[in-house]
Design a protein around this motif. Structure first.
Motif, PDB file in Angstrom:
ATOM      1  N   LEU A   1       0.850  -1.174   0.000  1.00 56.38           N
ATOM      2  CA  LEU A   1       0.000   0.000   0.000  1.00 56.38           C
ATOM      3  C   LEU A   1       0.895   1.235   0.000  1.00 56.38           C
ATOM      4  O   LEU A   1       2.099   1.138   0.198  1.00 56.38           O
ATOM      5  CB  LEU A   1      -0.894   0.019   1.241  1.00 56.38           C
ATOM      6  CG  LEU A   1      -1.783  -1.198   1.464  1.00 56.38           C
ATOM      7  CD1 LEU A   1      -2.601  -1.016   2.730  1.00 56.38           C
ATOM      8  CD2 LEU A   1      -2.688  -1.431   0.278  1.00 56.38           C
ATOM      9  N   ARG A   2       0.296   2.379  -0.228  1.00 53.20           N
ATOM     10  CA  ARG A   2       1.010   3.653  -0.142  1.00 53.20           C
ATOM     11  C   ARG A   2       0.337   4.478   0.946  1.00 53.20           C
ATOM     12  O   ARG A   2      -0.874   4.651   0.936  1.00 53.20           O
ATOM     13  CB  ARG A   2       0.955   4.424  -1.458  1.00 53.20           C
ATOM     14  CG  ARG A   2       1.414   3.693  -2.681  1.00 53.20           C
ATOM     15  CD  ARG A   2       2.869   3.528  -2.911  1.00 53.20           C
ATOM     16  NE  ARG A   2       3.675   4.702  -2.735  1.00 53.20           N
ATOM     17  CZ  ARG A   2       5.002   4.657  -2.646  1.00 53.20           C
ATOM     18  NH1 ARG A   2       5.632   3.497  -2.730  1.00 53.20           N
ATOM     19  NH2 ARG A   2       5.703   5.740  -2.467  1.00 53.20           N
ATOM     20  N   LEU A   3       1.121   4.948   1.906  1.00 56.66           N
ATOM     21  CA  LEU A   3       0.634   5.873   2.916  1.00 56.66           C
ATOM     22  C   LEU A   3       0.795   7.270   2.339  1.00 56.66           C
ATOM     23  O   LEU A   3       1.916   7.704   2.046  1.00 56.66           O
ATOM     24  CB  LEU A   3       1.423   5.723   4.216  1.00 56.66           C
ATOM     25  CG  LEU A   3       1.095   6.721   5.327  1.00 56.66           C
ATOM     26  CD1 LEU A   3      -0.354   6.571   5.783  1.00 56.66           C
ATOM     27  CD2 LEU A   3       2.055   6.535   6.494  1.00 56.66           C
ATOM     28  N   ILE A   4      -0.321   7.971   2.137  1.00 61.66           N
ATOM     29  CA  ILE A   4      -0.301   9.288   1.533  1.00 61.66           C
ATOM     30  C   ILE A   4       0.023  10.310   2.623  1.00 61.66           C
ATOM     31  O   ILE A   4      -0.758  10.490   3.562  1.00 61.66           O
ATOM     32  CB  ILE A   4      -1.660   9.630   0.868  1.00 61.66           C
ATOM     33  CG1 ILE A   4      -2.113   8.509  -0.067  1.00 61.66           C
ATOM     34  CG2 ILE A   4      -1.595  10.982   0.175  1.00 61.66           C
ATOM     35  CD1 ILE A   4      -1.189   8.223  -1.213  1.00 61.66           C
ATOM     36  N   LEU A   5       1.162  10.968   2.482  1.00 58.09           N
ATOM     37  CA  LEU A   5       1.588  11.976   3.449  1.00 58.09           C
ATOM     38  C   LEU A   5       1.171  13.378   3.019  1.00 58.09           C
ATOM     39  O   LEU A   5       0.906  14.236   3.858  1.00 58.09           O
ATOM     40  CB  LEU A   5       3.096  11.904   3.653  1.00 58.09           C
ATOM     41  CG  LEU A   5       3.622  10.544   4.121  1.00 58.09           C
ATOM     42  CD1 LEU A   5       5.134  10.526   4.127  1.00 58.09           C
ATOM     43  CD2 LEU A   5       3.059  10.206   5.499  1.00 58.09           C
ATOM     44  N   SER A   6       1.161  13.608   1.709  1.00 58.60           N
ATOM     45  CA  SER A   6       0.738  14.880   1.124  1.00 58.60           C
ATOM     46  C   SER A   6       0.397  14.591  -0.335  1.00 58.60           C
ATOM     47  O   SER A   6       0.668  13.486  -0.820  1.00 58.60           O
ATOM     48  CB  SER A   6       1.858  15.918   1.225  1.00 58.60           C
ATOM     49  OG  SER A   6       2.888  15.633   0.295  1.00 58.60           O
ATOM     50  N   PRO A   7      -0.180  15.558  -1.054  1.00 53.54           N
ATOM     51  CA  PRO A   7      -0.476  15.300  -2.467  1.00 53.54           C
ATOM     52  C   PRO A   7       0.762  14.923  -3.289  1.00 53.54           C
ATOM     53  O   PRO A   7       0.652  14.224  -4.287  1.00 53.54           O
ATOM     54  CB  PRO A   7      -1.069  16.623  -2.954  1.00 53.54           C
ATOM     55  CG  PRO A   7      -1.646  17.242  -1.728  1.00 53.54           C
ATOM     56  CD  PRO A   7      -0.717  16.842  -0.607  1.00 53.54           C
ATOM     57  N   GLU A   8       1.940  15.334  -2.838  1.00 57.78           N
ATOM     58  CA  GLU A   8       3.172  15.054  -3.581  1.00 57.78           C
ATOM     59  C   GLU A   8       3.996  13.918  -3.001  1.00 57.78           C
ATOM     60  O   GLU A   8       4.978  13.492  -3.613  1.00 57.78           O
ATOM     61  CB  GLU A   8       4.079  16.305  -3.614  1.00 57.78           C
ATOM     62  CG  GLU A   8       3.460  17.533  -4.196  1.00 57.78           C
ATOM     63  CD  GLU A   8       2.593  18.310  -3.200  1.00 57.78           C
ATOM     64  OE1 GLU A   8       2.855  18.235  -1.981  1.00 57.78           O
ATOM     65  OE2 GLU A   8       1.630  18.947  -3.649  1.00 57.78           O
ATOM     66  N   ARG A   9       3.640  13.429  -1.829  1.00 62.49           N
ATOM     67  CA  ARG A   9       4.529  12.472  -1.158  1.00 62.49           C
ATOM     68  C   ARG A   9       3.752  11.311  -0.549  1.00 62.49           C
ATOM     69  O   ARG A   9       2.738  11.503   0.112  1.00 62.49           O
ATOM     70  CB  ARG A   9       5.288  13.207  -0.059  1.00 62.49           C
ATOM     71  CG  ARG A   9       6.336  12.357   0.591  1.00 62.49           C
ATOM     72  CD  ARG A   9       7.374  13.200   1.312  1.00 62.49           C
ATOM     73  NE  ARG A   9       8.305  12.299   1.940  1.00 62.49           N
ATOM     74  CZ  ARG A   9       8.437  12.170   3.256  1.00 62.49           C
ATOM     75  NH1 ARG A   9       7.748  12.914   4.066  1.00 62.49           N
ATOM     76  NH2 ARG A   9       9.286  11.297   3.749  1.00 62.49           N
ATOM     77  N   SER A  10       4.277  10.097  -0.778  1.00 59.54           N
ATOM     78  CA  SER A  10       3.726   8.892  -0.155  1.00 59.54           C
ATOM     79  C   SER A  10       4.876   7.939   0.121  1.00 59.54           C
ATOM     80  O   SER A  10       5.944   8.055  -0.471  1.00 59.54           O
ATOM     81  CB  SER A  10       2.679   8.238  -1.056  1.00 59.54           C
ATOM     82  OG  SER A  10       3.278   7.767  -2.244  1.00 59.54           O
TER      83      SER A  10
END
Length: 136
Positions: free
Chosen positions: A11-20
């Protein structure tokens, strides 16, 4: 005999619209707990995180936004790929996770073959238990 359907995926943990960041996870389904799906994050760590919620919520979330409160699920696109987003809320914090829709859908299909919708109650053995109680 109980059936277990598992799938490991990233999975990808979305930290911000530009970063995961990648998060190893395992999807789990057991016929002895037929209404629930189980997700374990950080599978190989010393302190994995476990979440359990309704299978129906994940099934519906593959197609349209659903859920309220602690678990919300909805389909989306990321870099041209179909994904399923899961927003999880707990007293310890919030997480927005992105899962590949094709892998989640294929796993869900296996759970539906193991325990078709509408037959979950029969997996719990309630009728047998009730009959045993009434026979005494």
């Amino acid at each position: 005999m109980h059936i277990v359907v598992e799938r490991e995926l990233e999975l990808r943990l979305i930290l911000s619209p530009e970063r995961s960041v990648p998060v190893p996870a395992r999807l789990g389904y057991r016929s002895d707990d037929p209404y629930a799906v189980h997700i374990t994050f950080h599978v190989d760590s010393a302190f994995p995180v476990h979440w359990t919620f309704a299978r129906d919520l994940l099934i519906e979330g593959v197609f349209r936004p659903c859920g309220q409160g602690d678990v919300r699920v909805w389909p989306s696109k990321a870099d041209g790929r179909s994904v399923v987003l899961m927003a999880l809320t707990s007293p310890d914090g919030d997480a927005l996770l992105e899962a590949p829709a094709a892998q989640v859908s294929a796993w869900l299909e296996r759970t539906l073959l193991a325990v078709p919708p509408g037959s979950e109650g029969g997996q719990l053995g309630l009728d047998d238990g009730l009959a045993e109680l009434l026979a005494q």
